[in-house]
Design a protein around this motif. Structure first.
Motif, PDB file in Angstrom:
ATOM      1  N   ILE A 188      -3.846  -3.775   2.422  1.00 12.37           N
ATOM      2  CA  ILE A 188      -4.937  -3.918   1.464  1.00 12.37           C
ATOM      3  C   ILE A 188      -5.419  -5.361   1.513  1.00 12.37           C
ATOM      4  CG2 ILE A 188      -4.132  -2.088  -0.054  1.00 12.37           C
ATOM      5  CD1 ILE A 188      -2.865  -4.206  -1.840  1.00 12.37           C
ATOM      6  N   GLY A 218     -10.688   2.395   2.313  1.00 10.72           N
ATOM      7  CA  GLY A 218      -9.366   2.629   1.744  1.00 10.72           C
ATOM      8  C   GLY A 218      -8.518   3.599   2.524  1.00 10.72           C
ATOM      9  N   ALA A 260       0.842  -1.197   0.000  1.00 12.95           N
ATOM     10  CA  ALA A 260       0.000   0.000   0.000  1.00 12.95           C
ATOM     11  C   ALA A 260       0.876   1.246   0.000  1.00 12.95           C
ATOM     12  CB  ALA A 260      -0.917  -0.005   1.219  1.00 12.95           C
ATOM     13  N   SER A 308      -7.878  -5.139  -3.376  1.00 14.14           N
ATOM     14  CA  SER A 308      -8.865  -4.083  -3.140  1.00 14.14           C
ATOM     15  C   SER A 308      -8.598  -3.377  -1.812  1.00 14.14           C
ATOM     16  CB  SER A 308     -10.278  -4.672  -3.156  1.00 14.14           C
ATOM     17  OG  SER A 308     -10.419  -5.635  -2.123  1.00 14.14           O
ATOM     18  N   ASP A 309      -9.278  -2.244  -1.619  1.00 11.50           N
ATOM     19  CA  ASP A 309      -9.134  -1.482  -0.379  1.00 11.50           C
ATOM     20  C   ASP A 309      -9.776  -2.212   0.796  1.00 11.50           C
ATOM     21  OD1 ASP A 309      -7.849   0.590  -1.687  1.00 11.50           O
ATOM     22  OD2 ASP A 309      -9.684   1.753  -1.977  1.00 11.50           O
TER      23      ASP A 309
END
Length: 385
Positions: free
Chosen positions: A277, A287, A25, A282-283
């Motif tokens: 993540i 996020g 991330a 994906s978040d």
């Protein structure tokens, strides 16, 4: 029989940070050295095999007389003698849910074990069609059997699946017991973790008989009175420092393993915020790595170390005094953190070729016992300096 494994003399070098690859991330840490702290000078260590032939050992506890209790995840507890000989399984344990990450997990002994012979352990308990993290206690007789066995905590509600049980157990001299639990693999849908009426993803504090301490933060509120803190993902490490303060370490998803100092009533954010993540990229949640209502981790790793057990060092090696030693399952290592005033000053990776390190036990002579999690797992003795 103890077998000599290796003597490692590593030159004293310092890197900008521990080599660990790019992060998953792109979050900015909340403060300096919250992640990727400077690499510490390398420590010369000697390592030897103390015992081997254990099936996926999970927890180790010193009995104070050169002997150790060790758990095997399929549901066995064994005594290891001072010469490394391993006993037959100790009778008297309850049935375990031996599936996925479940089974017989941590083990610890009473601070007054020499007098009361009391042993504590955590395990995945079969409940109906599911399972729950549970903590139990019993008395280890001189005949090598457990008696007066009883649960002091059972996670509610029980759910199906074999992931994220936690868990560690730490009995304290004041008669209370710390227990850590996981979110049971709920991920982003983990509403139970943020619900104070459940015990998923929580630090639990009970008395040694399972009753609730009167000074717990949720006593008298609508939540479960046994909860100390919430918003945790999968705490597989816990330790108490020289001041008696609890610290925990938990698995993040892809990135975002966290070191926390859980405070009464605090919320640590999972699964709303995370420094990692999701596995598929994906978040997590919206996020974000942080939000005003959540307490920041003291330190985090991205990429992960997949933490196991941990312990503060209080042995004879002066350079390590007060440092935190954490087992790493992936990529595998013994991680040393230099601590000062509740912050991480530096990091070192040791035993990087030893495989998955599940638990850590610091001995009074300054050496360190570590468990390797494998189908033929070992107990290694590491001596620094």
């Amino acid at each position: 029989m103890i077998r000599f494994l290796s003597a490692i003399l590593i030159p004293t070098l310092a890197w900008a940070e521990v080599p660990q690859g790019p992060p998953n991330a792109d979050f900015t840490p909340a403060f300096a050295e919250q992640t990727r702290a400077p690499a510490l000078p390398r420590t010369p260590v000697t390592t030897e095999v103390f015992a081997d032939g254990l099936e996926n050992p999970w927890g180790i506890a010193a009995l104070g007389n050169g002997q150790f209790l060790v758990t095997e995840r399929p549901g066995r507890m064994r005594l290891i003698n001072a010469d490394g000989r391993i006993s037959a399984p100790i009778p008297g344990l309850p049935d375990v849910f031996d599936s996925g990450q479940g089974g017989l997990l941590d083990v610890a002994v009473s601070p007054f074990f020499a007098r009361d012979r009391t042993v504590f352990w955590t395990y995945a308990k079969p409940v109906g069609n599911g399972a729950a993290t549970a903590a139990a206690r019993g008395v280890l007789g001189t005949d090598g059997r457990l008696s007066d066995v009883r649960d002091i905590f059972v996670q509610e509600p029980a759910v199906r699946g074999g992931r994220h049980f936690g868990s560690r157990v730490i009995p304290m001299a004041d008669g209370t017991v710390w227990i850590t639990t996981g979110d049971r693999g709920a991920g982003d849908s983990g509403t139970l973790v943020q619900d104070i009426t459940t015990t998923h993803g929580k630090v639990i504090r009970v008395n040694a008989d399972g009753t609730v301490p009167a000074d717990n933060p949720f006593v008298g509120q609508d939540g479960d009175d046994r909860i100390w803190s919430l918003g945790h993902r999968n705490m597989q490490g816990a330790a108490v420092d020289a001041d008696g303060t609890l610290w925990t370490v938990e698995h993040g998803p892809r990135g975002g393993d966290e070191l926390n100092q859980p405070r009464a009533g605090r919320n640590y954010g999972w699964p709303v915020v995370s420094y990692g993540i999701n596995y598929q990229g994906s978040d997590v949640g919206a996020g974000a790595a942080r939000a005003p209502d959540f307490t920041e981790p003291v330190y985090y790793w991205d990429p992960v170390i997949a933490p196991g057990g941990m312990m503060f060092y209080d042995g004879d090696h002066a350079d390590w005094q007060g440092d935190l030693l954490i087992g790493s399952l992936n990529p595998g290592a013994l991680v040393r953190l230099k601590m000062q005033d509740g912050r991480v000053l530096g990091e070192e990776r040791l035993l990087t070729d030893a495989g998955r390190i599940r638990d850590v036990e610091v001995l009074t002579d300054g050496s360190v016992m570590v468990l390797t999690d494998a189908s033929r797992g070992k107990v290694l003795r590491l001596t620094p300096g």
